[in-house]
Design an enzyme around this catalytic site. Structure first.
Site, PDB file in Angstrom:
ATOM      1  N   TYR A  13       0.844  -1.195   0.000  1.00 23.84           N
ATOM      2  CA  TYR A  13       0.000   0.000   0.000  1.00 23.84           C
ATOM      3  C   TYR A  13       0.884   1.252   0.000  1.00 23.84           C
ATOM      4  O   TYR A  13       1.667   1.477   0.923  1.00 23.84           O
ATOM      5  CB  TYR A  13      -0.949   0.031   1.207  1.00 23.84           C
ATOM      6  CG  TYR A  13      -1.966  -1.103   1.245  1.00 23.84           C
ATOM      7  CD1 TYR A  13      -2.303  -1.814   0.101  1.00 23.84           C
ATOM      8  CD2 TYR A  13      -2.602  -1.457   2.434  1.00 23.84           C
ATOM      9  CE1 TYR A  13      -3.237  -2.858   0.132  1.00 23.84           C
ATOM     10  CE2 TYR A  13      -3.540  -2.493   2.471  1.00 23.84           C
ATOM     11  CZ  TYR A  13      -3.845  -3.185   1.319  1.00 23.84           C
ATOM     12  OH  TYR A  13      -4.765  -4.210   1.370  1.00 23.84           O
TER      13      TYR A  13
HETATM   14  N1  LIG Z   1      -6.530  -8.494   0.960  1.00 25.43           N
HETATM   15  C1  LIG Z   1      -6.820  -7.827  -0.118  1.00 25.43           C
HETATM   16  O1  LIG Z   1      -6.546  -8.252  -1.224  1.00 25.43           O
HETATM   17  C2  LIG Z   1      -7.488  -6.484   0.007  1.00 25.43           C
HETATM   18  C3  LIG Z   1      -8.076  -5.861  -1.111  1.00 25.43           C
HETATM   19  C4  LIG Z   1      -8.711  -4.627  -0.927  1.00 25.43           C
HETATM   20  C5  LIG Z   1      -8.760  -4.045   0.330  1.00 25.43           C
HETATM   21  N2  LIG Z   1      -8.153  -4.666   1.404  1.00 25.43           N
HETATM   22  C6  LIG Z   1      -8.238  -4.097   2.768  1.00 25.43           C
HETATM   23  O2  LIG Z   1      -9.588  -3.723   3.010  1.00 25.43           O
HETATM   24  C7  LIG Z   1      -9.645  -2.338   3.378  1.00 25.43           C
HETATM   25  C8  LIG Z   1     -10.924  -1.723   2.886  1.00 25.43           C
HETATM   26  O3  LIG Z   1     -10.980  -1.836   1.486  1.00 25.43           O
HETATM   27  P1  LIG Z   1     -11.709  -0.770   0.586  1.00 25.43           P
HETATM   28  O4  LIG Z   1     -11.256   0.609   0.886  1.00 25.43           O
HETATM   29  O5  LIG Z   1     -11.630  -1.275  -0.813  1.00 25.43           O
HETATM   30  O6  LIG Z   1     -13.188  -1.035   1.090  1.00 25.43           O
HETATM   31  P2  LIG Z   1     -14.588  -0.508   1.400  1.00 25.43           P
HETATM   32  O7  LIG Z   1     -14.646  -0.247   2.855  1.00 25.43           O
HETATM   33  O8  LIG Z   1     -15.467  -1.547   0.788  1.00 25.43           O
HETATM   34  O9  LIG Z   1     -14.816   0.814   0.548  1.00 25.43           O
HETATM   35  C9  LIG Z   1     -14.280   2.047   0.817  1.00 25.43           C
HETATM   36  C10 LIG Z   1     -15.143   3.064   0.107  1.00 25.43           C
HETATM   37  O10 LIG Z   1     -16.382   3.193   0.818  1.00 25.43           O
HETATM   38  C11 LIG Z   1     -16.581   4.547   1.183  1.00 25.43           C
HETATM   39  N3  LIG Z   1     -17.122   4.617   2.546  1.00 25.43           N
HETATM   40  C12 LIG Z   1     -16.611   4.046   3.658  1.00 25.43           C
HETATM   41  N4  LIG Z   1     -17.394   4.318   4.733  1.00 25.43           N
HETATM   42  C13 LIG Z   1     -18.403   5.084   4.267  1.00 25.43           C
HETATM   43  C14 LIG Z   1     -19.519   5.689   4.879  1.00 25.43           C
HETATM   44  N5  LIG Z   1     -19.762   5.549   6.175  1.00 25.43           N
HETATM   45  N6  LIG Z   1     -20.367   6.423   4.115  1.00 25.43           N
HETATM   46  C15 LIG Z   1     -20.126   6.566   2.793  1.00 25.43           C
HETATM   47  N7  LIG Z   1     -19.081   6.015   2.149  1.00 25.43           N
HETATM   48  C16 LIG Z   1     -18.237   5.286   2.887  1.00 25.43           C
HETATM   49  C17 LIG Z   1     -15.225   5.173   1.141  1.00 25.43           C
HETATM   50  O11 LIG Z   1     -15.376   6.542   0.865  1.00 25.43           O
HETATM   51  P3  LIG Z   1     -14.612   7.643   1.779  1.00 25.43           P
HETATM   52  O12 LIG Z   1     -13.160   7.373   1.567  1.00 25.43           O
HETATM   53  O13 LIG Z   1     -15.103   8.913   1.225  1.00 25.43           O
HETATM   54  O14 LIG Z   1     -15.045   7.387   3.209  1.00 25.43           O
HETATM   55  C18 LIG Z   1     -14.533   4.416   0.022  1.00 25.43           C
HETATM   56  O15 LIG Z   1     -14.859   4.979  -1.221  1.00 25.43           O
HETATM   57  C19 LIG Z   1      -8.370  -1.734   2.778  1.00 25.43           C
HETATM   58  O16 LIG Z   1      -7.986  -0.549   3.433  1.00 25.43           O
HETATM   59  C20 LIG Z   1      -7.379  -2.849   2.980  1.00 25.43           C
HETATM   60  O17 LIG Z   1      -6.898  -2.826   4.308  1.00 25.43           O
HETATM   61  C21 LIG Z   1      -7.536  -5.873   1.244  1.00 25.43           C
END
Ligand SMILES: NC(=O)c1ccc[n+]([C@@H]2O[C@H](COP(=O)([O-])OP(=O)(O)OC[C@H]3O[C@@H](n4cnc5c(N)ncnc54)[C@H](OP(=O)(O)O)[C@@H]3O)[C@@H](O)[C@H]2O)c1
Length: 324
Positions: free
Chosen positions: A59
């Site tokens: 990351y």
């Molecule tokens: N192992 C793997 O291969 C893998 C792959 C992907 C991710 N990950 C892990 O999973 C974590 C989360 O992944 P992700 O960021 O893709 O997932 P996510 O939580 O599914 O999506 C994040 C998105 O949702 C929005 N969001 C979050 N809370 C919100 C709320 N209360 N209201 C409105 N919008 C909201 C965020 O916008 P805002 O930023 O505007 O809040 C962002 O655009 C990563 O940080 C990482 O640690 C792991």
């Protein structure tokens, strides 16, 4: 904050794990926050009682680990820190990726030094390495536990048959085994329910789903998905089959239930995961304090079995996405 025991580890984690892929450097991905904007969100997470943080060496090419380490300075012992390795870190060095003993030992050392820690609580393999026999990987991970560089190790997206083989290999060789599965799981991507989640349940594996909000697809009406920087620029959000088959209808049902209950779409989508028995802690990604607070408030939302069934009904299987 609610806490739960992570699988069979005996370790207590907050029911929300804060995903740190959003913290690092906007040079890496346009939607990622730089250090000065990341710090207040990490501080607020700690104030809210979140003690579980997930990052990875890849990351922002290590910046996320560095920022997380800095944010946790002085309060390290109370926190559960998870990181990952597998993806190649230096394009000129093929041994900076994969899960060979050499890659694991060197990349783990690099992660620890960026985090400013002697030990990580959970070291995860980011993907399956087709080139390295699993016993080589497991011996290297078990040795990292003996060296006290790692307390537990876990895995991320792979086929259930590969995970079953890993657990069996550890048992056969008398090694520590994977204690967690970080998998792709949300209301519009439920392929994990077929094989992986029943396996985790049977084996006492902690489940920590990634992209629980489908990278934002489940947080706003689908026609507005591209209205944010992340929605516009996150290629993976478009590669995953979120809008396919029943996805758009699920998005509409999330809107409907959110309006009925006077909460947000993100809160309904997270509440659905909190109601899934197999799930320990979804890994939520956010770039705003307001969204972080909303995620924590979603722990208080109660969904009836009728609500759960209504949200799930339109889902139809989609191609596996997140690993091959
Ligand atoms: N192992 C793997 O291969 C893998 C792959 C992907 C991710 N990950 C892990 O999973 C974590 C989360 O992944 P992700 O960021 O893709 O997932 P996510 O939580 O599914 O999506 C994040 C998105 O949702 C929005 N969001 C979050 N809370 C919100 C709320 N209360 N209201 C409105 N919008 C909201 C965020 O916008 P805002 O930023 O505007 O809040 C962002 O655009 C990563 O940080 C990482 O640690 C792991």
């Amino acid at each position: 904050m609610e806490y739960t025991t992570l699988g069979d580890t005996g370790m207590e984690v907050s029911r929300i794990c804060l995903g740190c892929m959003s913290f690092g450097s906007s040079d890496w991905r346009e939607w990622v926050l730089d250090e000065d904007e990341s710090m207040p969100i990490l501080d607020r997470a700690i104030d809210l009682g979140i003690n579980f943080f997930d990052t990875a060496n890849m990351y922002s090419r290590g910046e996320s680990e560095r920022i997380l380490g800095k944010a946790l300075e002085g309060r390290r012992d109370e926190m559960v820190v998870a990181t990952k390795g597998y993806f190649q870190m230096d394009e000129t060095d093929p041994n900076s990726g994969g899960l060979s003993r050499k890659a694991i030992e060197q990349e783990l050392d690099n992660s620890l030094s960026r985090l400013g820690m002697d030990t990580v609580d959970l070291y995860q393999t980011h993907r399956w390495d087709k080139e390295t026999p699993i016993d080589v990987t497991l011996r290297a991970l078990d040795d990292a536990v003996r060296r006290e560089n790692v307390r537990y190790f876990g895995a991320s997206s792979m086929w259930a048959h590969q995970f079953a083989e890993s657990l069996h290999t550890s048992e056969r060789l008398g090694l520590d085994r994977f204690v967690t599965m970080q998998n792709h799981y949300n209301l519009v991507y439920r392929e994990e329910e077929r094989e992986m989640l029943p396996l985790c349940d049977k084996e006492g594996i902690g489940v920590v789903p990634w992209s629980p909000l489908a990278r934002g697809y489940l947080t706003r009406p689908h026609e507005e998905f591209e209205d944010t920087t992340r929605g516009k620029t996150d290629d993976y959000a478009h590669e995953h089959p979120y809008a396919d088959n029943g996805g758009a209808e699920i998005n509409e049902r999330v809107q409907e239930l959110a309006a009925q209950k006077g909460v947000t779409m993100a809160q309904i989508s997270l509440a659905w995961l909190f109601h899934k028995e197999e799930v320990d802690a979804p890994i939520v990604g956010t770039t705003s304090i307001e969204h972080l607070e909303a995620a924590v408030e979603a722990l208080d939302i109660s969904l009836s079995s009728g609500d759960m069934a209504y949200l799930e009904e339109p889902y139809e299987p989609v191609p596996v996405s997140g690993h091959q």
